[in-house]
Write an enzyme that holds these catalytic residues in place. Structure first.
Site: not given
Length: 477
Positions: A415-416
């Site tokens: 996630c990012i």
């Protein structure tokens, strides 16, 4: 624990559709440029239409994004989610008796989640030979269409009540004179360690509040309404700018200046780089996880200050928004739409002083632990080494050595800036070794589950690990 893991997967999936928002924001901002030159006016109009096309179809993008995120990027699940969403929304129209039913991004998330569940259950189904062509993954769009008819009927019966409840709740929060925004800001930061803040964000940014555009369309949510031109919007966004552009960089500066002289260069290379990322893009996880793991007291104060910033911005009638996050790039793009911009900058300057004074006093007077103040052995465990990120393949090999090898990995996600791993045996994890690779932080979120903040390398590492897992699964049958 299974529910927590599932919710974290949903949270990560929500970042997929959100990734298109910067493009929409830029196009809409260009479209807001007024010019008497015909070709410039035509170009602006075209850009505006292009940007609005993205915002107008956000629920569909959420359906597709959630399906992709929960099925390890399976294209057929994305197709089935799109089909299912259109079936779902059309069936709901049957129940519109004097009111317009609009589930917004929640409806998209629901469709994506159901389709993902159907995919995970039926993508290997075998049908009788006569209809065998429709077995396996081809069965997913079919079963999804049928299932979404039933879901649409159920939603059509219960959604009017839910829609009214959301509208009333949103109205209460928006008229709470800052308290609603403050609580949202506090919870937003407190949920970051779990990854569940994305779910909270999507309710505030895409569901709460309504605005009717010049064309008569109804748009919902703080972010969506901001780009549609609502002059009253910004309750759940404006207060993040002082924190991400001014507050966190001030924390970083205070930590560097308070570090021991022989550690200052090393600390500055990591902390100030993370603070520059926060200032420019609003991506705060590298710096926040460093605080979380080395100076939790400062992180706790940061969460409180974030809630206070959103409350003050709302009380001061500051109205600002973003397409991705509250960094300089988003502020520059949306500057002409900011209301009380000078007050926003003043609040930012005040927050720089508040964060800097807080960190300096906490570290030097109350001896709060922070990077650069610990003994060397502790420093090596919390401050990553420099110059280890150039070769992703080499980085992966070293990382695998510190987590027990590929055979110890059951599943991977990202996630990012955060690499999420589900391991067979988390006792094999060498935290000190992982931190020496350049990780900003490591968190254990349950038995067998770890999150490693590797910065923007996280997505690249996930892809490489997934590729190896796929090859291993193929070889093993």
């Amino acid at each position: 624990m299974k529910m927590m893991t599932y919710m974290q997967q949903v949270g990560r999936s929500l970042m997929i559709p959100i990734a298109v928002l910067p493009a929409a924001s830029i196009l809409v901002r260009i479209g807001d440029i007024h010019s008497n030159i015909p070709w410039m006016a035509a170009a602006a109009s075209v850009c505006k239409l292009g940007g609005n096309a993205i915002f107008d179809h956000m629920p569909l993008f959420f359906a597709v994004g959630v399906a992709i995120g929960l099925t390890s990027s399976q294209g057929v699940a994305a197709l089935a989610a799109a089909v299912g969403y259109f079936v779902f929304t059309n069936v709901m129209k049957h129940f519109e008796h004097g009111i317009v039913l609009d589930t917004g991004v929640l409806g998209g998330m629901l469709c994506g989640g159901i389709v993902a569940a159907l995919y995970n259950r039926y993508h290997r189904i075998r049908l009788p030979a006569a209809i065998g062509f429709f077995g396996g993954k081809r069965f997913i769009p079919i079963i999804s269409s049928v299932a979404m008819v039933g879901v649409g009927v159920v939603a059509g019966l219960i959604w009017p009540t839910i829609q009214e409840a959301i509208r009333d709740t949103g109205s209460s929060i928006l008229t709470a004179k800052g308290w609603g925004a403050g609580i949202f800001g506090l919870l937003n930061r407190l949920l970051i360690p779990t990854g569940l803040h994305h779910i909270l964000n999507n309710i505030a940014w895409f569901q709460i509040g309504e605005y009717v555009t010049d064309t008569g369309a109804i748009v919902r949510g703080d972010l969506w309404r901001f780009h549609a031109g609502d002059p009253t919007v910004g309750t759940f966004m404006a207060g993040f700018f002082p924190v991400m552009m001014f507050g966190l960089p001030a924390y970083a500066l205070a930590i560097v200046r308070s570090s021991q002289l022989h550690e200052r260069k090393r600390v500055a290379s990591i902390i100030l780089t993370a603070s520059l990322t926060s200032f420019l893009t609003g991506i705060t996880e590298p710096l926040e996880f460093t605080l979380m793991l080395t100076a939790p007291v400062l992180y706790g104060l940061h969460a409180i200050y974030t809630g206070l910033a959103l409350m003050l911005a709302d009380l001061m009638s500051i109205r600002a928004g973003f397409g991705f996050s509250a960094g300089f790039i988003d502020m520059f793009i949306s500057w002409t739409s900011v209301r009380n911009a000078l007050l926003l900058l003043l609040l930012g300057i005040l927050y720089f002083g508040l964060y800097y004074a807080t960190a300096t006093i906490a570290i030097r007077v109350f001896h709060v632990h922070a990077p650069g103040r610990e003994e060397q052995a502790t420093m090596e465990a919390v401050i990553p080494s420099i110059g280890t990120r150039d070769d992703t393949d080499a980085l992966l090999e070293r990382l695998l050595g510190y987590i027990g090898g590929m055979g110890n990995i059951r599943a991977v996600d990202a996630c990012i800036t955060r690499l999420r791993l589900r391991l067979e045996d988390d006792s094999k994890v060498d935290e000190g070794g992982i931190m020496s690779l350049g990780a900003y932080g490591l968190m254990r979120v349950g038995k067998g589950h770890i999150h490693i903040v590797m910065g923007t390398d996280s997505e690249l590492l996930r892809e490489k690990i997934e590729r190896r897992l796929s090859v291993s699964a193929f070889i093993n049958g």
